[in-house]
Design an enzyme around this catalytic site. Structure first.
Site, PDB file in Angstrom:
ATOM      1  N   ARG A 184      -9.219  -2.385  -1.848  1.00 43.82           N
ATOM      2  CA  ARG A 184     -10.215  -3.268  -1.312  1.00 43.82           C
ATOM      3  C   ARG A 184     -11.574  -2.861  -0.996  1.00 43.82           C
ATOM      4  O   ARG A 184     -11.371  -1.762  -0.565  1.00 43.82           O
ATOM      5  CB  ARG A 184      -9.375  -4.276  -0.396  1.00 43.82           C
ATOM      6  CG  ARG A 184      -8.521  -5.377  -0.954  1.00 43.82           C
ATOM      7  CD  ARG A 184      -7.771  -6.172   0.406  1.00 43.82           C
ATOM      8  NE  ARG A 184      -7.012  -5.331   1.235  1.00 43.82           N
ATOM      9  CZ  ARG A 184      -7.620  -4.879   2.407  1.00 43.82           C
ATOM     10  NH1 ARG A 184      -8.807  -5.303   2.856  1.00 43.82           N
ATOM     11  NH2 ARG A 184      -6.902  -4.227   3.093  1.00 43.82           N
ATOM     12  N   LYS A 329      -5.684 -11.280  -0.684  1.00 43.56           N
ATOM     13  CA  LYS A 329      -5.867 -10.784   0.914  1.00 43.56           C
ATOM     14  C   LYS A 329      -7.155 -11.971   1.300  1.00 43.56           C
ATOM     15  O   LYS A 329      -7.277 -12.176   2.349  1.00 43.56           O
ATOM     16  CB  LYS A 329      -6.292  -9.468   1.148  1.00 43.56           C
ATOM     17  CG  LYS A 329      -5.057  -8.495   1.321  1.00 43.56           C
ATOM     18  CD  LYS A 329      -4.402  -8.934   2.652  1.00 43.56           C
ATOM     19  CE  LYS A 329      -2.960  -8.450   2.813  1.00 43.56           C
ATOM     20  NZ  LYS A 329      -2.539  -7.296   2.750  1.00 43.56           N
ATOM     21  N   HIS A 348       0.184 -11.021   9.698  1.00 42.58           N
ATOM     22  CA  HIS A 348      -0.079  -9.946   8.628  1.00 42.58           C
ATOM     23  C   HIS A 348       1.430  -9.161   8.753  1.00 42.58           C
ATOM     24  O   HIS A 348       1.357  -8.162   9.500  1.00 42.58           O
ATOM     25  CB  HIS A 348      -1.062  -9.151   8.723  1.00 42.58           C
ATOM     26  CG  HIS A 348      -1.216  -8.036   7.611  1.00 42.58           C
ATOM     27  ND1 HIS A 348      -1.595  -6.835   7.989  1.00 42.58           N
ATOM     28  CD2 HIS A 348      -0.863  -8.019   6.415  1.00 42.58           C
ATOM     29  CE1 HIS A 348      -1.602  -6.073   6.750  1.00 42.58           C
ATOM     30  NE2 HIS A 348      -1.065  -6.902   5.891  1.00 42.58           N
ATOM     31  N   SER A 366      -1.527  -1.217   6.195  1.00 44.72           N
ATOM     32  CA  SER A 366      -1.064  -0.764   5.120  1.00 44.72           C
ATOM     33  C   SER A 366      -0.583   0.373   4.892  1.00 44.72           C
ATOM     34  O   SER A 366      -1.037   1.372   5.728  1.00 44.72           O
ATOM     35  CB  SER A 366      -2.200  -0.608   4.200  1.00 44.72           C
ATOM     36  OG  SER A 366      -2.275  -0.625   2.752  1.00 44.72           O
ATOM     37  N   LYS A 370       5.920  -2.327   5.964  1.00 47.91           N
ATOM     38  CA  LYS A 370       6.319  -3.912   5.637  1.00 47.91           C
ATOM     39  C   LYS A 370       6.853  -4.190   4.861  1.00 47.91           C
ATOM     40  O   LYS A 370       8.125  -4.847   4.760  1.00 47.91           O
ATOM     41  CB  LYS A 370       4.925  -4.766   6.106  1.00 47.91           C
ATOM     42  CG  LYS A 370       4.079  -4.565   6.896  1.00 47.91           C
ATOM     43  CD  LYS A 370       2.828  -5.645   6.954  1.00 47.91           C
ATOM     44  CE  LYS A 370       1.975  -5.304   5.857  1.00 47.91           C
ATOM     45  NZ  LYS A 370       1.106  -3.956   6.077  1.00 47.91           N
ATOM     46  N   THR A 371       6.627  -3.992   3.284  1.00 48.42           N
ATOM     47  CA  THR A 371       7.213  -4.187   2.377  1.00 48.42           C
ATOM     48  C   THR A 371       8.594  -3.495   2.065  1.00 48.42           C
ATOM     49  O   THR A 371       9.500  -3.995   1.887  1.00 48.42           O
ATOM     50  CB  THR A 371       6.314  -4.083   0.994  1.00 48.42           C
ATOM     51  OG1 THR A 371       5.126  -4.529   1.023  1.00 48.42           O
ATOM     52  CG2 THR A 371       7.119  -4.273  -0.301  1.00 48.42           C
ATOM     53  N   ASP A 385       4.620  -9.647   3.507  1.00 53.15           N
ATOM     54  CA  ASP A 385       3.283  -9.268   3.606  1.00 53.15           C
ATOM     55  C   ASP A 385       2.425 -10.577   4.586  1.00 53.15           C
ATOM     56  O   ASP A 385       1.761 -10.180   5.327  1.00 53.15           O
ATOM     57  CB  ASP A 385       2.469  -9.063   2.723  1.00 53.15           C
ATOM     58  CG  ASP A 385       1.154  -8.322   2.813  1.00 53.15           C
ATOM     59  OD1 ASP A 385       1.251  -7.247   3.433  1.00 53.15           O
ATOM     60  OD2 ASP A 385       0.136  -8.725   2.454  1.00 53.15           O
ATOM     61  N   ARG A 450       0.087   0.120  -7.728  1.00 48.60           N
ATOM     62  CA  ARG A 450       1.006  -1.300  -7.160  1.00 48.60           C
ATOM     63  C   ARG A 450       1.748  -1.987  -8.256  1.00 48.60           C
ATOM     64  O   ARG A 450       1.414  -2.054  -9.306  1.00 48.60           O
ATOM     65  CB  ARG A 450      -0.088  -2.077  -6.738  1.00 48.60           C
ATOM     66  CG  ARG A 450      -0.937  -1.659  -5.523  1.00 48.60           C
ATOM     67  CD  ARG A 450      -0.009  -1.915  -4.055  1.00 48.60           C
ATOM     68  NE  ARG A 450      -0.765  -1.351  -3.110  1.00 48.60           N
ATOM     69  CZ  ARG A 450      -0.690  -2.174  -2.116  1.00 48.60           C
ATOM     70  NH1 ARG A 450      -0.073  -3.148  -1.782  1.00 48.60           N
ATOM     71  NH2 ARG A 450      -1.545  -1.678  -0.888  1.00 48.60           N
TER      72      ARG A 450
HETATM   73  N1  LIG Z   1      10.246   6.462   7.339  1.00 48.82           N
HETATM   74  C1  LIG Z   1       9.741   5.487   6.312  1.00 48.82           C
HETATM   75  N2  LIG Z   1       9.572   4.125   6.694  1.00 48.82           N
HETATM   76  C2  LIG Z   1       8.886   3.592   5.823  1.00 48.82           C
HETATM   77  N3  LIG Z   1       8.273   3.823   4.885  1.00 48.82           N
HETATM   78  C3  LIG Z   1       8.425   5.267   4.391  1.00 48.82           C
HETATM   79  C4  LIG Z   1       9.176   6.125   5.290  1.00 48.82           C
HETATM   80  N4  LIG Z   1       8.915   7.345   4.609  1.00 48.82           N
HETATM   81  C5  LIG Z   1       8.311   7.030   3.609  1.00 48.82           C
HETATM   82  N5  LIG Z   1       7.867   5.637   3.388  1.00 48.82           N
HETATM   83  C6  LIG Z   1       7.115   5.127   2.176  1.00 48.82           C
HETATM   84  O1  LIG Z   1       5.927   4.707   2.948  1.00 48.82           O
HETATM   85  C7  LIG Z   1       5.377   3.502   2.034  1.00 48.82           C
HETATM   86  C8  LIG Z   1       5.180   2.488   2.933  1.00 48.82           C
HETATM   87  O2  LIG Z   1       4.560   1.455   2.224  1.00 48.82           O
HETATM   88  P1  LIG Z   1       4.697  -0.144   2.180  1.00 48.82           P
HETATM   89  O3  LIG Z   1       6.227  -0.648   2.619  1.00 48.82           O
HETATM   90  O4  LIG Z   1       4.110  -0.732   1.166  1.00 48.82           O
HETATM   91  O5  LIG Z   1       3.901  -0.695   3.419  1.00 48.82           O
HETATM   92  P2  LIG Z   1       2.865  -1.983   3.560  1.00 48.82           P
HETATM   93  O6  LIG Z   1       3.673  -3.143   3.062  1.00 48.82           O
HETATM   94  O7  LIG Z   1       3.068  -1.881   5.162  1.00 48.82           O
HETATM   95  O8  LIG Z   1       1.725  -1.829   3.390  1.00 48.82           O
HETATM   96  C9  LIG Z   1       6.362   3.232   0.933  1.00 48.82           C
HETATM   97  O9  LIG Z   1       5.760   3.874  -0.109  1.00 48.82           O
HETATM   98  C10 LIG Z   1       7.599   4.140   1.459  1.00 48.82           C
HETATM   99  O10 LIG Z   1       8.467   4.447   0.369  1.00 48.82           O
HETATM  100  C1  LIG Z   2      -2.796  -5.842  -0.664  1.00 51.06           C
HETATM  101  C2  LIG Z   2      -2.656  -4.903   0.504  1.00 51.06           C
HETATM  102  O1  LIG Z   2      -1.663  -4.956   1.403  1.00 51.06           O
HETATM  103  P1  LIG Z   2      -0.780  -3.987   1.964  1.00 51.06           P
HETATM  104  O2  LIG Z   2      -1.155  -2.627   1.560  1.00 51.06           O
HETATM  105  O3  LIG Z   2      -0.685  -4.280   3.437  1.00 51.06           O
HETATM  106  O4  LIG Z   2       0.611  -4.132   1.200  1.00 51.06           O
HETATM  107  C3  LIG Z   2      -4.004  -4.467   0.801  1.00 51.06           C
HETATM  108  O5  LIG Z   2      -4.288  -4.065   2.130  1.00 51.06           O
HETATM  109  O6  LIG Z   2      -4.942  -4.493  -0.031  1.00 51.06           O
HETATM  110 CA   LIG Z   3       2.729  -4.164   1.148  1.00 48.27          CA
HETATM  111 MN   LIG Z   4      -0.051  -5.845   3.619  1.00 49.06          MN
END
Ligand SMILES: Nc1ncnc2c1ncn2[C@@H]1O[C@H](COP(=O)(O)OP(=O)(O)O)[C@@H](O)[C@H]1O
Ligand SMILES: C=C(OP(=O)(O)O)C(=O)O
Ligand SMILES: [Ca+2]
Ligand SMILES: [Mn+2]
Length: 666
Positions: A184, A329, A348, A366, A370-371, A385, A450
């Site tokens: 973004r 977003k 969020h 980010s 979360k995911t 999200d 992604r």
């Molecule tokens: N202890 C941990 N807890 C959560 N995620 C972890 C951890 N260690 C490594 N990771 C990695 O970190 C990233 C977390 O990203 P994601 O879940 O997509 O975050 P968000 O959705 O908040 O943007 C993933 O690639 C996950 O595999």
């Molecule tokens: C799509 C997004 O979400 P996130 O990285 O929190 O998964 C972003 O921040 O661009």
């Molecule tokens: Ca995410």
């Molecule tokens: Mn997000």
């Protein structure tokens, strides 16, 4: 012909000949008819095709689905209309969306792919609206072909045929490139400041809302609309946001790429055929002309990219970036405006629910998890999200998930791994040329690779994506300084303090030599998306948590045993155990002690997690280094919070004092 269980060949039709052949072990016989009549050979084994010409044959391949579902009652704008009239009104609505504001009338729109013009069966289904044309420019002479709510299969074909860099991977996902932008562009996001938004929104220091005026918005809108109308065809998605039926928003996305259309098909809520018939006019429209830059001579434009939000017009214009997350977003920002007006809190956060109906929210910036952590094989996924918390409970805003793929492994994240199949958009990944097997470790294009997939691709998704009031509110921070405990229990004031702070520290990037983690403070764990002052959302969260008795937690998914460089990231397996203990309620009953400086309550034991890591000081060999780093981080928190000290939260400002006291003490 079919063989039965005994290895015999069924004797029906040409089966008899085959059976005879089998006995003799000879090639099939070709009987030549009377030489005098025809110079042709007849292979008697093939049934004849039911078509006279190739075109006719091809027309047989595709059948039109059953006539549209019966219309029940007069619920929607277009309901109870004859099919012909409904189609006409729908095209008029799309034409109105695509109208130039200076030329007055919309383009002539026609449904269907211009490439299929010659197919007789397709022609029958084409409808068009010739808008009254007053102006005499060339643009008024052409048709705009609209590809309306295409299916994933149709979008795959469009992408592969027309968009360079689109391929099917070995598991059936659509791999594509988002172009020059792979993330973004928050500095290029602008919001129209008028009499209303000037008062309602958060402006100035720290705010994500960079102002633009109405006139400039219209210039960019016109640029986008003209660009889109100049194309052979545009994609139109009519979909919904928010699974709460009372607060559902109708969105229309007009875009130029099949990639964008499939991405939004996955990310927004997909209407049923009945719902689509009754769609009418959208509540909000996105014009995505991302391939086309904005004009640097236009007022306010500081780059070739501009993402413009006009709340009064309920429109968003995207110029100069093809990164699809901008649309998702962008709509989230809109919800952060519309929902609080209805006294609904937009969040969020990820969200899931246990078998007993216990709901947890996962806030975090980010990359904090979360995911990953909301996608839990032992729980129902409500969403990864974007959510709403209303009087009735929680609801997901979206219809899909957007997971990070870098270093994705089947073992650690099986549900996300398995969701990468037909229908899933895979952005910016690298794959093996021949086998089309994706190398998730490859960062050649970007680290921000992604996958976007419909939520039902996760086996235990909770559909409809709604749930009761949350029991646990988990704040995720990926602390690359390595000084925050893996888990702490928060009181309400602490929850508010950390929610408003919105801290995470990630490693600066992939560049070599970058050793220092970079602290980020993003109010409400999503400052880029909130529209009003953070304290407005914080006050709503406090009120709801108090009313429904939710417990706050701070979970560090980042470093342990030292900062980035000397320590290592906390094992995902340990974080999952911590989260399990929060969900089950066992952590609430644990024994706690308070840390210095941050004053966090940390448990002495968590099942499945080595106790020595629960207090980060134990994991650092360099105790002085730990102390310095802790003090440094506490200082960063204090500095950041100064901007919020003059805002009042709660009745008679009582919460403000408490929240301030809940920060680090030193
Ligand atoms: N202890 C941990 N807890 C959560 N995620 C972890 C951890 N260690 C490594 N990771 C990695 O970190 C990233 C977390 O990203 P994601 O879940 O997509 O975050 P968000 O959705 O908040 O943007 C993933 O690639 C996950 O595999
Ligand atoms: C799509 C997004 O979400 P996130 O990285 O929190 O998964 C972003 O921040 O661009
Ligand atoms: Ca995410
Ligand atoms: Mn997000």
């Amino acid at each position: 012909m079919a063989a039965n269980g005994n290895g015999e060949v069924a004797v029906n039709g040409n089966g008899a000949a085959a059976a005879a052949r089998k006995q003799k072990g000879t090639l099939p016989s070709i009987t030549t008819s009377d030489k005098h009549h025809h110079e042709v050979c007849h292979d008697m084994s093939a049934p004849t095709v039911k078509a006279q010409t190739i075109d006719e044959l091809h027309s047989l391949q595709k059948k039109k689905s059953a006539p549209n579902t019966p219309i029940k009652g007069i619920q929607g704008t277009f309901a109870a209309l004859p099919e012909e009239e409904r189609q006409k009104q729908q095209l008029q609505s799309i034409s109105a969306s695509l109208a130039s504001l200076t030329r007055g009338s919309g383009p002539k729109v026609v449904k269907g792919d211009p490439a299929n013009k010659n197919q007789t069966n397709q022609k029958v289904h084409q409808h068009h609206v010739a808008a009254p044309t007053i102006s005499a420019s060339d643009s008024s002479l052409k048709f705009t072909h609209v590809l309306y709510n295409l299916s994933p299969a149709e979008l795959y074909e469009q992408a592969i045929h027309y968009e360079k860099g689109s391929f099917i991977t070995s598991t059936g996902a659509l791999a594509t490139l988002s172009g020059a932008k792979t993330g973004r562009a928050p500095r290029d996001k602008r919001v129209v400041k008028d009499d209303v938004t000037g008062k309602e929104l958060w402006w100035g220091k720290g705010s994500p809302n960079i102002e633009m005026d109405e006139q400039t918005f219209l210039v960019n809108r016109e640029r986008a609309v003209d660009y889109l109308n100049s194309l052979d065809k545009v994609f139109v998605n009519d979909q919904f946001l928010n699974w709460d039926p009372e607060n559902r928003i109708k969105v229309r996305i007009v875009s130029a790429r099949a990639y964008h259309s499939l991405f939004m098909h996955n990310m927004c809520i997909r209407p049923t055929p009945e719902e689509l018939e009754e769609f009418g006019t959208p509540d909000f429209t996105i014009y995505n002309a991302g391939q086309f830059p904005c004009n640097r001579y236009t007022h306010y434009m500081t780059s070739s990219t501009s993402i413009d939000l006009n709340l009064a017009r309920s429109e968003m214009v995207i110029l100069g970036t093809q990164y699809a997350g901008e649309m998702k977003k962008g709509l989230f920002s809109v919800m952060h405006y519309l929902m609080p007006k209805r006294r609904i809190l937009s969040l969020h956060s990820g969200c899931n629910m246990g078998k007993d109906g216990d709901v947890a929210l996962f806030f975090g910036l980010s990359g904090t998890g979360k995911t990953t952590l909301s996608t839990d094989p032992n729980r129902y996924l409500i969403g990864d999200d974007e959510h709403c918390w209303a009087e009735t409970g929680v609801s997901n805003i979206e219809g899909g998930c957007y997971a990070k793929c870098i270093d994705l492994s089947r073992e650690k994240e099986p549900d996300i791994w398995n969701a990468i199949k037909f229908g899933t958009v895979l952005e910016n990944v690298v794959f093996e040329e021949h086998t089309r097997e994706v190398d998730y470790a490859d960062k050649s294009v970007t680290e921000n690779t992604r996958a976007s997939y419909p939520i039902e691709y996760i086996p235990n998704a909770k559909i409809p994506c709604v749930g009761p009031h949350p029991k646990n509110v988990i704040l995720l921070a990926c602390d690359a300084f390595g000084v925050l405990p893996p888990v702490s229990k928060l009181n309400l004031a602490q929850t508010m303090y950390h929610f408003i702070s919105g801290y995470t520290a990630l490693v600066a990037g992939t560049e070599e030599g970058v050793k220092e983690p970079r602290a980020t403070f993003s109010a409400c764990f999503g400052a880029a998306f909130i529209m009003m002052h953070p304290t407005k959302y914080a006050a709503m969260l406090a009120e709801k948590m108090l009313k429904h008795g939710a417990t706050g937690w701070l979970v560090n998914t980042g470093w342990s045993g030292g900062s980035y460089g000397s320590g290592s990231r906390i094992k995902l397996a340990y974080t999952r155990k911590i989260i399990d203990a929060i969900h089950s309620g066992s952590l609430l009953k644990a024994e706690y002690r308070k840390t210095e400086v941050f004053g966090l309550e940390i448990p002495t034991e968590v099942e499945g997690v080595p106790s020595e890591i629960l207090d980060p000081v134990n994991t650092w060999s360099n105790k002085l280094g730990y102390n310095d780093t802790l003090m440094k981080l506490a200082g960063l928190f204090k500095n950041n919070f100064e901007t919020f000290t003059d805002h009042m939260i709660g009745k008679d400002n009582e919460l403000t004092e408490e929240i301030l006291a809940a920060g680090p003490n030193f």
